[in-house]
Structure formats: structure tokens, C-alpha cells
Design a protein around this motif. Structure first.
Motif, short mmCIF file in Angstrom:
data_model
loop_
_atom_site.label_atom_id
_atom_site.label_comp_id
_atom_site.label_asym_id
_atom_site.label_seq_id
_atom_site.Cartn_x
_atom_site.Cartn_y
_atom_site.Cartn_z
N LEU A 134 0.84 -1.36 -0.10
CA LEU A 134 0.11 -0.05 0.07
C LEU A 134 0.74 1.24 0.25
O LEU A 134 0.55 2.31 -0.65
CB LEU A 134 -0.88 -0.07 1.08
CG LEU A 134 -2.10 -0.92 1.19
CD1 LEU A 134 -2.56 -1.18 2.74
CD2 LEU A 134 -3.06 -0.72 0.23
N ARG A 135 1.92 1.14 0.66
CA ARG A 135 2.94 2.45 0.79
C ARG A 135 3.54 2.46 -0.79
O ARG A 135 3.71 3.59 -0.94
CB ARG A 135 3.79 2.19 2.02
CG ARG A 135 3.34 2.17 3.29
CD ARG A 135 4.51 2.24 4.38
NE ARG A 135 3.85 2.29 5.59
CZ ARG A 135 4.05 1.66 6.71
NH1 ARG A 135 4.80 0.42 6.68
NH2 ARG A 135 3.46 1.91 8.04
N GLU A 136 3.99 1.57 -1.42
CA GLU A 136 4.47 1.74 -2.55
C GLU A 136 3.46 2.22 -3.63
O GLU A 136 3.77 3.12 -4.46
CB GLU A 136 4.80 0.40 -2.95
CG GLU A 136 6.05 -0.12 -2.55
CD GLU A 136 6.20 -1.88 -3.15
OE1 GLU A 136 5.69 -2.21 -4.02
OE2 GLU A 136 6.91 -2.59 -2.05
N ILE A 137 2.24 2.16 -3.37
CA ILE A 137 1.18 2.46 -4.12
C ILE A 137 0.94 4.08 -3.85
O ILE A 137 1.10 4.75 -4.91
CB ILE A 137 -0.04 1.90 -4.23
CG1 ILE A 137 -0.18 0.41 -4.54
CG2 ILE A 137 -1.16 2.50 -4.93
CD1 ILE A 137 -1.21 -0.62 -4.31
N VAL A 138 0.85 4.47 -2.82
CA VAL A 138 0.42 5.90 -2.44
C VAL A 138 1.50 6.67 -1.82
O VAL A 138 1.22 7.91 -1.81
CB VAL A 138 -1.04 5.98 -1.44
CG1 VAL A 138 -2.05 5.36 -2.41
CG2 VAL A 138 -0.56 5.19 -0.25
#
Ligand SMILES: Cc1cc2nc3c(=O)[nH]c(=O)nc-3n(C[C@H](O)[C@H](O)[C@H](O)COP(=O)(O)OP(=O)(O)OC[C@H]3O[C@@H](n4cnc5c(N)ncnc54)[C@H](O)[C@@H]3O)c2cc1C
Length: 166
Positions: free
Chosen positions: A7-11
């Protein structure tokens, strides 16, 4: 178990919140009394910036089978935006741009996190009138559409103005 790193990689790491103390305001909406839903304990608050990021989050949710609850302005009166199960809570707050005011066609293109107050102001600034009034200026466009909210003016104008293509 949700893969927080993905999730951190995405946003971006700043837009994934895992600390309960930092999401107190997201654990309720405008519902009152005995029917207030009890928030779940394992909630991950994610704040995407655009449709592409939302698409990637939902793809991940499908792959890893975790529930997603969308959060608009939190003004709903039915507890729908309250994360009452362990989930990713997807806040629309960063999708706050009015993209186009097209007076010739009586249309405004707005992202899901634009507030009702901002939308009506944009309409009025352009000499237009936006009939639905769900009662809370802080409701977001996406939330108003999702709930088909119209407020008292629905008696005169109806609530179908949001329907694309109809
Ligand atoms: C004082 C007051 C008066 C009101 N009066 C009326 C009234 O007269 N008539 C009326 O119809 N409503 C009324 N409402 C409720 C109205 O439905 C909400 O204000 C509004 O529609 C919800 O928008 P929100 O962005 O706050 O959504 P939230 O409360 O954040 O969410 C509401 C629901 O919509 C979903 N949702 C939110 N955004 C999205 C999205 N982008 N995509 C998919 N799902 C989404 C959520 O998951 C949740 O299930 C009133 C509310 C208040 C506080």
C-alpha cells in the motif's frame, strides 16, 4: 492480513496510516444514538491521490482478499463510512479538484473528494445552480452520489442530476 508495504508503494508512505490515534476522526460519521457502529480494531487508513492509485489498491484488495470501505466527508447518517470490520479505509480527501466548469453544457467535472460546499460555490461563481442540498456542506461529491442524497430540494428538483449519461 493486508500488505501495508505494498500500500505504501502505491500511495507513498505518508498516506498510509496505521496508528489508531491518528484516525480517531475516521471512526464515526453523523449517525447518532444506539445505532452507532462499533469501529474495528485493525483498520488501515489509506489516502490515494488519484484514480490510478485507487485502481491499484482495489487490484491488491482483490488479490489479497481484504475488504475496502470508502470514506467521503463522513456526514452520512447510516454508519456506512464507519469501518466496522477490519479493512482498508479508503479516504477520498485528496481527490479534491474541480477539473472543469463547462457552463455551455451546464456541467461540472469534479473529483470524488470535492465537498458539496466547494461544488455549489463553483456552480454559483459560474452563474449556475446546483439543486441537490444533502444538508451538510462537508459531504463529498462521491458520498452524495453514492447515497443519492438530495435533501429537501429533492421534493422540487429530484435526485437524479448526478446520473452520468441518463
Ligand atoms: C445535518 C445533515 C443533514 C442531512 N440531510 C440529508 C437529506 O436531507 N437528504 C439526504 O439524502 N441526506 C442527508 N444527509 C446525509 C447525506 O447522505 C450525506 O450528507 C452525504 O450523502 C454523504 O456524503 P459523505 O461524503 O459525507 O459520505 P460518507 O458519510 O463518508 O459515506 C456515506 C456512504 O457513501 C459511501 N461513499 C462515500 N464516498 C464514496 C465514493 N467516492 N465511492 C463509493 N462510495 C462512497 C461510504 O462508503 C458510505 O457507505 C444529511 C446529513 C447531515 C449531517
Amino acid at each position: 492480513m493486508v500488505n501495508v508495504e505494498k500500500l505504501r508503494e502505491i500511495v507513498g508512505k505518508d498516506w498510509v496510516v496505521t496508528t489508531p490515534e491518528q484516525m480517531v476522526d475516521y471512526m464515526q460519521d453523523a449517525v447518532m444514538g444506539a445505532v452507532i457502529p462499533k469501529p474495528a480494531k485493525n483498520v488501515i487508513l489509506v489516502k490515494p491521490a488519484n484514480a490510478q492509485e485507487i485502481s491499484e489498491i482495489l487490484k491488491l484488495a482483490n488479490e489479497e482478499k481484504f475488504p475496502v470501505i470508502v470514506r467521503g466527508g463522513g456526514s452520512g447518517m447510516a454508519g456506512g463510512a464507519v469501518p466496522n470490520i477490519d479493512c482498508v479505509l479508503l479516504s477520498m480527501e485528496r481527490l479534491d479538484k474541480i477539473e472543469e466548469v463547462d457552463k455551455a453544457n451546464l456541467m461540472i467535472t469534479a473529483q470524488a473528494g470535492v465537498s458539496y460546499g466547494e461544488l455549489t460555490k463553483a456552480a454559483e461563481d459560474a452563474g449556475m445552480f446546483f439543486p441537490p442540498h444533502p444538508g451538510d456542506e462537508g459531504a463529498y461529491v462521491g458520498g452524495v452520489v453514492a447515497c443519492n442524497a438530495g435533501g429537501a430540494r429533492a421534493i422540487k428538483y429530484g435526485v437524479q442530476e448526478f446520473c452520468q449519461g441518463c
